[in-house]
Structure formats: structure tokens, C-alpha cells
Design a protein around this motif. Structure first.
Motif, PDB file in Angstrom:
ATOM      1  N   TYR A 148       0.802  -1.220   0.000  1.00  0.00           N
ATOM      2  CA  TYR A 148       0.000   0.000   0.000  1.00  0.00           C
ATOM      3  C   TYR A 148       0.834   1.269   0.000  1.00  0.00           C
ATOM      4  N   THR A 149       2.070   1.190   0.492  1.00  0.00           N
ATOM      5  CA  THR A 149       2.917   2.384   0.459  1.00  0.00           C
ATOM      6  C   THR A 149       3.679   2.509  -0.854  1.00  0.00           C
ATOM      7  N   ALA A 150       3.687   1.463  -1.683  1.00  0.00           N
ATOM      8  CA  ALA A 150       4.537   1.442  -2.875  1.00  0.00           C
ATOM      9  C   ALA A 150       4.163   2.442  -3.970  1.00  0.00           C
ATOM     10  N   SER A 167      -3.926  -0.162  -6.850  1.00  0.00           N
ATOM     11  CA  SER A 167      -3.052  -0.056  -8.011  1.00  0.00           C
ATOM     12  C   SER A 167      -1.592  -0.137  -7.557  1.00  0.00           C
ATOM     13  N   LEU A 168      -1.001  -1.320  -7.660  1.00  0.00           N
ATOM     14  CA  LEU A 168       0.355  -1.547  -7.174  1.00  0.00           C
ATOM     15  C   LEU A 168       1.377  -1.186  -8.253  1.00  0.00           C
ATOM     16  N   ASP A 173      11.124   0.296  -5.726  1.00  0.00           N
ATOM     17  CA  ASP A 173      11.672   1.656  -5.718  1.00  0.00           C
ATOM     18  C   ASP A 173      11.349   2.297  -4.368  1.00  0.00           C
ATOM     19  N   GLU A 174      12.265   2.164  -3.416  1.00  0.00           N
ATOM     20  CA  GLU A 174      11.994   2.646  -2.060  1.00  0.00           C
ATOM     21  C   GLU A 174      12.189   4.161  -1.956  1.00  0.00           C
ATOM     22  N   GLY A 175      11.544   4.742  -0.955  1.00  0.00           N
ATOM     23  CA  GLY A 175      11.689   6.174  -0.736  1.00  0.00           C
ATOM     24  C   GLY A 175      10.367   6.820  -0.374  1.00  0.00           C
ATOM     25  N   LYS A 188       4.917   9.558   3.425  1.00  0.00           N
ATOM     26  CA  LYS A 188       5.214   8.252   4.007  1.00  0.00           C
ATOM     27  C   LYS A 188       6.451   7.694   3.315  1.00  0.00           C
ATOM     28  N   GLN A 189       7.180   6.844   4.035  1.00  0.00           N
ATOM     29  CA  GLN A 189       8.390   6.242   3.491  1.00  0.00           C
ATOM     30  C   GLN A 189       8.094   4.802   3.086  1.00  0.00           C
TER      31      GLN A 189
END
Length: 239
Positions: A148-150, A167-168, A173-175, A188-189
């Protein structure tokens, strides 16, 4: 410094209307799963990071903790927490978890609910938590599930009755991610599941439990806003 969206008047006005704030732990659908990961608080020193209204601090005292200490960056949150009946064994500190320093070998249990995904400098805090726990102490926390944070553009696509489609995208790709949850510009991170586990292991913890929690169809039907999943983790410091 961590974003203090909770002291925004508009955000806070909407936030306090959520069932988990109106009803406390009784309105927190994942609480049963989180509670099952927590050691028995009886006789312990309990730490709640991102304590909000202090629901879990009070729960720990009701279940026998010697003392509970809550930390939050939001003055509005802490003001609400302090408005509950006084318990001299519950204390609160306003602090930025990005830079907060904890005393060594002090707490037996550290807990956090849905706070760590706001922190850019999470590895430093996890190291602080490891330092502050007594030997054999446990850290239990929840974050929004990385699914969900992606997305860079997070949004729910309507599905069939009581079902939502997320919608994933950009999972690896973190951040930072910016969403308009209750107010515009909430940062959010995003981290993958493996990154959360690695942060714990590199701090010296042993990973004791990992659960991907999601609401039942009955819970979604009763409260459509609960149609999101969380990642629950438990880590233990060596004795």
C-alpha cells in the motif's frame, strides 16, 4: 525532522473521527493480532513510540506493567492522551522519533503502531530501541503494508461489493511517497518487507514473527475504510 502532520488543524479534525480514535483499541481491527505478538506486560517497563492518544500505554498498565512511557511528535496527540484519568505510572514525552535518544537497558517491551512508515531515519531509531531494551526484551510494531505504500500515485480502484483493488506499482523503488490521506501532502516512506527485516537484523535483533494482516470481509463491510493491510513484526534482543 519527522513530518508532524498530526498537529495540522485540518488533519487532526478528521483523524479524531476515525473509529480507532473514537473507540480506542476496540475500534482497532488489527489490535487482536498485535496483542498476540506482545509479551505479557505484567511487571515490565513499557515503551510506546508514536503513542498517539495513549491507548496502548493504558492497556499495558491495566495488564500489570510497572510503568508505561509514551512518545509522540504531536502536541495535539499528547494533549488528548493526558486528558484521560491520571495514572502517575504513565508518562509522556514530546519528541521527534527521527532523532530521539533512548536510555540504555531501560525498557522490557517497545511497541509502535503505524508510526514507523513516516520515518526516513528508521534504522537509527531501531538501533536506539535495541539499546534501550533489556536483555530478552521485545519490539513489536505495525506499519502500513508495503503493497500500500509502494505506488507513487496511491489510489483505490472500485471493485465488486466490499472489495477494493489497489493499483500496485514501484514496489522495489523505495523512498518517500506523498498521499492525500485526511489532508494533502502526507509523506510516508516506502520500504519493502525485506528492508524492514534487514533493518532489524542489522541492529542485532532476532526476528521472532512477521505477519501480513488484513481485514475480514465482515470488517470491511462494517467499516469500508479498513480495507487496507498492515505488516506486523516482532523482534527480540538476545538475553
Amino acid at each position: 525532522m519527522a513530518q508532524n502532520i498530526y498537529d495540522s488543524e485540518n488533519f487532526f479534525k478528521n483523524y479524531i473521527q476515525l473509529p480507532r480514535q473514537v473507540k480506542g483499541l476496540a475500534g482497532t481491527p488489527e489490535w487482536s493480532a498485535l496483542k498476540s505478538l506482545l509479551p505479557d506486560p505484567k511487571g515490565t517497563q513499557f515503551l510506546d513510540l508514536g503513542c498517539g492518544f495513549g491507548w496502548v500505554c493504558r492497556w499495558s498498565r491495566e495488564n500489570g506493567s510497572v510503568a508505561a512511557h509514551g512518545v509522540d511528535v504531536s502536541e495535539k496527540m499528547l494533549c488528548k492522551a493526558r486528558s484521560f484519568p491520571t495514572d502517575s505510572a504513565i508518562t509522556y514525552t514530546r519528541a521527534d522519533l527521527e532523532t530521539f535518544e533512548l536510555p540504555p537497558n531501560t525498557y522490557d517491551i517497545a511497541f509502535s503502531s503505524l508510526s514507523f512508515h513516516y520515518l526516513k531515519n528508521l534504522p537509527s531509531l531501531i538501533q536506539q530501541i535495541y539499546k534501550t531494551l533489556t536483555p530478552g526484551g521485545a519490539l513489536v510494531f505495525s506499519v502500513e503494508h508495503p503493497v500500500y505504500t509502494a505506488p507513487q500515485d496511491p489510489k483505490v480502484v472500485p471493485g465488486s461489493e466490499y472489495q477494493t483493488i489497489w493499483s500496485l506499482a514501484s514496489y522495489l523503488d523505495e523512498g518517500p511517497r506523498i498521499s492525500n490521506w485526511l489532508a494533502d501532502g502526507v509523506v510516508k516512506q516506502h520500504r519493502t518487507i525485506s528492508t524492514y527485516a534487514t533493518i532489524l537484523l542489522e541492529a542485532g535483533f532476532a526476528l521472532a514473527a512477521l505477519e501480513e494482516w488484513g481485514p475480514t470481509q465482515e470488517q470491511i463491510k462494517a467499516s469500508p475504510h479498513t480495507a487496507f493491510s498492515f505488516l506486523l513484526l516482532k523482534a527480540v534482543k538476545a538475553k
